[in-house]
Design a protein around this motif. Structure first.
Motif, PDB file in Angstrom:
ATOM      1  N   ALA A 296     -17.198   0.555  35.513  1.00  0.00           N
ATOM      2  CA  ALA A 296     -15.938   0.785  34.789  1.00  0.00           C
ATOM      3  C   ALA A 296     -14.745   0.272  35.590  1.00  0.00           C
ATOM      4  N   ASN A 297     -14.849   0.340  36.887  1.00  0.00           N
ATOM      5  CA  ASN A 297     -13.784  -0.119  37.770  1.00  0.00           C
ATOM      6  C   ASN A 297     -13.443  -1.584  37.505  1.00  0.00           C
ATOM      7  N   LEU A 298     -14.479  -2.387  37.295  1.00  0.00           N
ATOM      8  CA  LEU A 298     -14.270  -3.815  37.044  1.00  0.00           C
ATOM      9  C   LEU A 298     -13.922  -4.072  35.582  1.00  0.00           C
ATOM     10  N   ILE A 299     -14.626  -3.381  34.685  1.00  0.00           N
ATOM     11  CA  ILE A 299     -14.424  -3.607  33.250  1.00  0.00           C
ATOM     12  C   ILE A 299     -12.977  -3.349  32.855  1.00  0.00           C
ATOM     13  N   PHE A 300     -12.406  -2.293  33.411  1.00  0.00           N
ATOM     14  CA  PHE A 300     -11.047  -1.933  33.009  1.00  0.00           C
ATOM     15  C   PHE A 300      -9.989  -2.493  33.968  1.00  0.00           C
ATOM     16  N   GLY A 301     -10.436  -3.311  34.924  1.00  0.00           N
ATOM     17  CA  GLY A 301      -9.513  -3.986  35.822  1.00  0.00           C
ATOM     18  C   GLY A 301      -8.546  -3.062  36.537  1.00  0.00           C
ATOM     19  N   LEU A 302      -9.084  -2.076  37.192  1.00  0.00           N
ATOM     20  CA  LEU A 302      -8.229  -1.060  37.813  1.00  0.00           C
ATOM     21  C   LEU A 302      -8.391  -1.080  39.325  1.00  0.00           C
ATOM     22  N   SER A 303      -8.103  -2.234  39.933  1.00  0.00           N
ATOM     23  CA  SER A 303      -8.399  -2.267  41.366  1.00  0.00           C
ATOM     24  C   SER A 303      -7.312  -1.629  42.231  1.00  0.00           C
ATOM     25  N   ASP A 304      -6.028  -1.922  41.935  1.00  0.00           N
ATOM     26  CA  ASP A 304      -5.005  -1.427  42.869  1.00  0.00           C
ATOM     27  C   ASP A 304      -4.318  -0.188  42.331  1.00  0.00           C
ATOM     28  N   TYR A 305      -4.844   0.914  42.644  1.00  0.00           N
ATOM     29  CA  TYR A 305      -4.200   2.175  42.296  1.00  0.00           C
ATOM     30  C   TYR A 305      -3.863   2.870  43.599  1.00  0.00           C
ATOM     31  N   SER A 306      -2.636   3.323  43.727  1.00  0.00           N
ATOM     32  CA  SER A 306      -2.388   4.165  44.891  1.00  0.00           C
ATOM     33  C   SER A 306      -1.635   5.387  44.419  1.00  0.00           C
ATOM     34  N   ALA A 307      -1.852   6.483  45.072  1.00  0.00           N
ATOM     35  CA  ALA A 307      -1.236   7.740  44.656  1.00  0.00           C
ATOM     36  C   ALA A 307      -0.953   8.584  45.883  1.00  0.00           C
ATOM     37  N   GLN A 308       0.046   9.433  45.747  1.00  0.00           N
ATOM     38  CA  GLN A 308       0.478  10.247  46.876  1.00  0.00           C
ATOM     39  C   GLN A 308       0.071  11.705  46.637  1.00  0.00           C
ATOM     40  N   GLU A 309      -0.613  12.298  47.607  1.00  0.00           N
ATOM     41  CA  GLU A 309      -0.971  13.720  47.510  1.00  0.00           C
ATOM     42  C   GLU A 309       0.293  14.571  47.688  1.00  0.00           C
ATOM     43  N   PRO A 310       0.357  15.753  47.058  1.00  0.00           N
ATOM     44  CA  PRO A 310       1.486  16.644  47.341  1.00  0.00           C
ATOM     45  C   PRO A 310       1.516  16.980  48.836  1.00  0.00           C
ATOM     46  N   GLU A 311       2.713  16.917  49.426  1.00  0.00           N
ATOM     47  CA  GLU A 311       2.801  17.095  50.879  1.00  0.00           C
ATOM     48  C   GLU A 311       2.327  18.459  51.347  1.00  0.00           C
ATOM     49  N   GLU A 312       2.565  19.485  50.506  1.00  0.00           N
ATOM     50  CA  GLU A 312       2.256  20.853  50.948  1.00  0.00           C
ATOM     51  C   GLU A 312       0.754  21.105  51.019  1.00  0.00           C
ATOM     52  N   CYS A 313      -0.046  20.284  50.310  1.00  0.00           N
ATOM     53  CA  CYS A 313      -1.469  20.597  50.173  1.00  0.00           C
ATOM     54  C   CYS A 313      -2.228  20.302  51.466  1.00  0.00           C
ATOM     55  N   ILE A 314      -2.973  21.305  51.951  1.00  0.00           N
ATOM     56  CA  ILE A 314      -3.746  21.109  53.182  1.00  0.00           C
ATOM     57  C   ILE A 314      -5.246  20.990  52.885  1.00  0.00           C
ATOM     58  N   ALA A 315      -5.553  20.568  51.641  1.00  0.00           N
ATOM     59  CA  ALA A 315      -6.966  20.487  51.244  1.00  0.00           C
ATOM     60  C   ALA A 315      -7.805  19.674  52.232  1.00  0.00           C
ATOM     61  N   GLY A 316      -7.207  18.611  52.794  1.00  0.00           N
ATOM     62  CA  GLY A 316      -7.952  17.764  53.721  1.00  0.00           C
ATOM     63  C   GLY A 316      -8.400  18.558  54.941  1.00  0.00           C
ATOM     64  N   LEU A 317      -7.499  19.374  55.476  1.00  0.00           N
ATOM     65  CA  LEU A 317      -7.841  20.180  56.647  1.00  0.00           C
ATOM     66  C   LEU A 317      -8.882  21.234  56.289  1.00  0.00           C
ATOM     67  N   ILE A 318      -8.774  21.740  55.066  1.00  0.00           N
ATOM     68  CA  ILE A 318      -9.741  22.751  54.624  1.00  0.00           C
ATOM     69  C   ILE A 318     -11.116  22.125  54.467  1.00  0.00           C
ATOM     70  N   LEU A 319     -11.148  20.921  53.883  1.00  0.00           N
ATOM     71  CA  LEU A 319     -12.433  20.252  53.661  1.00  0.00           C
ATOM     72  C   LEU A 319     -13.106  19.870  54.976  1.00  0.00           C
ATOM     73  N   GLN A 320     -12.304  19.685  56.029  1.00  0.00           N
ATOM     74  CA  GLN A 320     -12.898  19.352  57.326  1.00  0.00           C
ATOM     75  C   GLN A 320     -13.171  20.593  58.168  1.00  0.00           C
ATOM     76  N   GLY A 321     -12.874  21.759  57.598  1.00  0.00           N
ATOM     77  CA  GLY A 321     -13.164  22.997  58.313  1.00  0.00           C
ATOM     78  C   GLY A 321     -12.150  23.333  59.385  1.00  0.00           C
ATOM     79  N   ILE A 322     -10.992  22.641  59.369  1.00  0.00           N
ATOM     80  CA  ILE A 322     -10.000  22.901  60.410  1.00  0.00           C
ATOM     81  C   ILE A 322      -9.133  24.109  60.025  1.00  0.00           C
ATOM     82  N   LYS A 323      -8.878  24.269  58.746  1.00  0.00           N
ATOM     83  CA  LYS A 323      -8.118  25.438  58.280  1.00  0.00           C
ATOM     84  C   LYS A 323      -8.883  26.158  57.177  1.00  0.00           C
ATOM     85  N   LYS A 324      -8.506  27.440  56.987  1.00  0.00           N
ATOM     86  CA  LYS A 324      -9.070  28.202  55.875  1.00  0.00           C
ATOM     87  C   LYS A 324      -8.028  28.308  54.762  1.00  0.00           C
TER      88      LYS A 324
END
Lengths: 364, 350
Positions: A296-324
């Motif tokens: 689908a990525n090629l069929i719909f020609g959607l290669s360059d998408y960029s998006a910004q995560e909300p700054e307050e969200c610490i999901a990345g640290l939670i997913l790595q086990g650094i924060k609860k």
């Protein structure tokens, strides 16, 4: 109850808890990889019954949570097209993209359907030849065989209007990222039973050796998890670092060979961005050249998408086990299941959702 | 009656949800929000604000319970019932939850052009049978047909009135600390029966909906002078949502015990596969009764003798604690909260 109650038996649970208390002499931190395990732990309150010395760190094993924001935005863009029937597992629909989620696309008139198996979406494609049917192929090694089968069948049967938006991720590279991080506090792992049912656990053996961590392949019921913790603590206390299999009723060392072969046939290993974590080399699957007609990525020609995560969200640290989750300043305030900042608050396997649902005593 | 909270601007911030979402009808937080922020302020009056399954009004010295409910189920026919029996039992049960004796119903049909007449007849026959079983009569109705593609085959609305003869005020605010919480059987069967039929999931044995009229069961409790404080039928949102609604409206903590909540093995298995929690799965013939603790044992005996109360158990109690929480002792002995879901449960990935 057959196959449930024997893994939730309060008497046996108490025995395991007593034994864990007995053998624990030092502080240990261990990570359960899978979000399903996190929910089981929080839901049944296992962490409350363990010795204070043991810290359970919640891992990245929530497919919904690690799917990058750009990909959710791509999915939303595809699903909004009139010629598309967009099929997905249910719990992807509520994950916030940059502007909206798939449920909103549905409310706005998009044809977004919940399916239980990717093969259902192949069937939908067959029945709707004038539509482009797209399946949102996310998940770890657990869902990879079924997704591979869907692409394989569509290819064999020449169902050209079926495609898949693939964002598969792999567990071992993520474990390596966690273990090699300077902030790492994880000393042992409860590996995800379902992932190992497909893949086996030979991939974990070099990890255990290289980083000197015990890895116990663990199931999902309260007694499974307690036994996994017991085996992990025992190894830690004895200074061993082996891969052990607690989940023998489902997992063999070599895994499910036909399933692995099918994954191998349809997918190839690729670099993959994880939501909140960043790109991890060789940590994902994408469709092989032979099957790009269903990408689908090629069929719909959607290669360059960029998006910004909300700054307050610490999901990345939670997913790595650094924060609860409860260490996040927005937990239960700006971030709730109705208005999530990150995917960890939405998914049925997300750590923040587990804390909110079962623990937010002060949140009400 | 005027209401100072009511304004002409939309009380739900448009930027939150510019469109209605399915979850606004899912029985969870979003629906609660819609009702509390839009409907109740708009139509505000003391009777509406009791927020019970049916409202009780006194007319010339006679207490009447009144309610309405719409039925939009897909599939129309499922093991253990159909949209017709649901439309009767749903409204009968809403009346019974006020301690009323259901008497008369209305039926409003919204039919889609092209809907097979034979299916309509099956549904109407089922409504007739359900009405006879619940001892109620349809005394008025309405029929509308919409263009092909503008409906989902058939939607049914029923409204009902019943006579309240008991002196008890069976409403959430009558709930007291110490009240025993009883449920009239295993939970989650209706939701799973619908899901299995809709999605073509097959299990070893067919899971039948629990769809049933509960007025007879309630009447037996009233006849034996059980001190009932509140009744609530468990529909969308399941047991967890019903308990949360009551805990919130009385500002008391409710404690339940996971190990005694009845869930049938096949329902449990289906929930495991789909990633559902049976506490949130829909029911159509289940209720919870808040009764004085001294009457709990007798109430259970009466309930267990009734055909729709076989399997009744006490699942918990109302505590002294002034919090709006529902907490549950897990099977392995820890305590967690049982929250209200924000929308509908969605099947998980793996």
């Amino acid at each position: 109850m057959k196959y449930f109650d024997e893994y939730r038996d309060p008497k046996q649970a108490k025995e395991f808890i007593r034994e864990i208390h007995k053998i624990t002499t030092k502080p240990w931190a261990m990570m359960e990889i899978c979000g399903g395990q996190t929910h089981s732990i929080i839901r049944s309150g296992i962490d409350e019954l363990l010795p204070d010395k043991i810290t359970l760190v919640h891992g990245p094993g929530c497919p919904v949570c690690v799917t990058p924001l750009e990909l959710i935005d791509k999915a939303i863009s595809i699903a909004s097209r009139v010629e598309v029937i967009f099929c997905s597992f249910g719990d992807m629909l509520r994950v916030p993209g940059s502007k909206k989620d798939l449920l909103t696309v549905k409310a706005e008139g998009g044809d977004v359907r919940i399916v239980y198996s990717p093969l259902d979406s192949v069937k939908i494609a067959k029945e709707n030849p004038d539509k482009k049917v797209v399946f949102f192929g996310v998940g770890f090694e657990t869902t990879a065989p079924a997704n591979a089968m869907a692409v394989f069948q569509a290819h064999e049967q020449k169902i050209d209007n079926f495609s898949m938006l693939v964002s598969h991720v792999l567990v071992p590279p993520a474990m390596e990222v966690i273990l090699s991080s300077p902030d790492n506090r994880v000393q042992g792992f409860l590996a995800a039973g379902h992932v190992c049912t497909v893949m086996g656990y030979t991939e974990y053996e070099p990890l255990a050796k290289k980083y000197q961590v015990p890895i116990v392949v663990t199931g999902f019921e309260p007694l499974d998890i307690l036994q996994g913790i017991y085996m992990c603590v025992k190894q830690l206390e004895e200074g061993r670092f082996e891969v052990e299999n607690m989940y023998k009723r489902s997992v063999r060392r070599e895994g499910n060979i036909p399933a692995k072969n099918l994954i191998q046939k349809v997918f190839e290993i690729t670099h993959r961005k994880w939501r909140g974590v960043g790109e991890i080399p060789q940590s994902g699957l994408s469709l092989r050249e032979e099957f790009v007609g269903h990408d689908a990525n090629l069929i719909f020609g959607l290669s360059d998408y960029s998006a910004q995560e909300p700054e307050e969200c610490i999901a990345g640290l939670i997913l790595q086990g650094i924060k609860k989750p409860n260490e996040c300043s927005e937990f239960g305030k700006k971030c709730t299941p109705e208005h999530p900042l990150g995917a960890t608050m939405v998914s049925t396997e997300g750590a923040c959702a587990a804390y909110f649902r079962y623990r937010s005593f002060e949140g009400k | 009656m005027t209401n100072k909270n009511f304004t002409t601007t939309c009380p739900l911030p448009i930027e939150d949800y510019p469109n209605v979402m399915l979850a606004h009808g899912g029985g969870g937080k979003l629906m609660k929000n819609l009702i509390e922020k839009m409907f109740i302020p708009a139509f505000s009056n003391d009777i509406l604000e009791t927020q019970h399954d049916s409202s009780v009004v006194e007319i010339s010295g006679t207490k009447i319970a009144f309610t309405t409910d719409s039925f939009v189920v897909n599939p129309l026919f499922f093991p253990g019932g159909d949209i017709g029996s649901l439309a009767v039992n749903g409204t009968v049960n809403d009346l019974a939850m006020s301690g009323a004796k259901p008497l008369f119903l209305s039926a409003g049909f919204i039919l889609e052009e092209g809907f097979p007449m034979i299916e309509l007849w099956r549904i109407v026959s089922s409504m007739k049978a359900a009405a006879e079983k619940a001892n109620v009569q349809f005394i008025t109705g309405d029929t509308k047909v919409v263009d092909n593609g503008k409906g989902d085959g058939i939607f049914i609305n029923t409204a009902g009135i019943g006579l309240v003869e008991t002196p008890l005020e069976i409403v959430p605010k009558s709930v007291q600390s110490g009240d025993a919480i009883l449920v009239n059987g295993d939970i989650g069967r209706h939701g799973i029966a619908i899901m299995a039929q809709r999605e073509g999931l097959e299990f070893e044995s067919e899971i039948e909906s629990d769809c049933a009229p509960l007025n007879g069961l309630v009447q037996n409790l009233l006849d034996e002078n059980i001190e009932i404080h509140c009744l609530r039928d468990l529909t969308r949102g399941g047991l967890a949502s019903a308990l949360n609604e009551i805990a919130t409206s009385v500002n008391r903590q409710i404690e339940i015990d996971e190990s005694v909540i009845p869930v049938r093995e096949d329902v449990h298995g289906a929930c495991e596969i789909l990633g559902f929690d049976p506490l949130y799965v829909a029911n159509e013939g289940r209720m919870i009764a808040f009764v004085a603790p001294s009457d709990a044992k007798k109430a259970l005996e009466i309930m267990n003798k009734h055909e729709f109360g076989n399997g009744s158990v006490q699942i918990g109690a109302v505590t002294e604690t002034r919090s709006k929480l529902v907490t549950m002792k897990s099977t392995i002995g820890a305590t967690r909260i049982v929250d209200m879901l924000s929308g509908e449960q969605l099947p998980r990935i793996c």
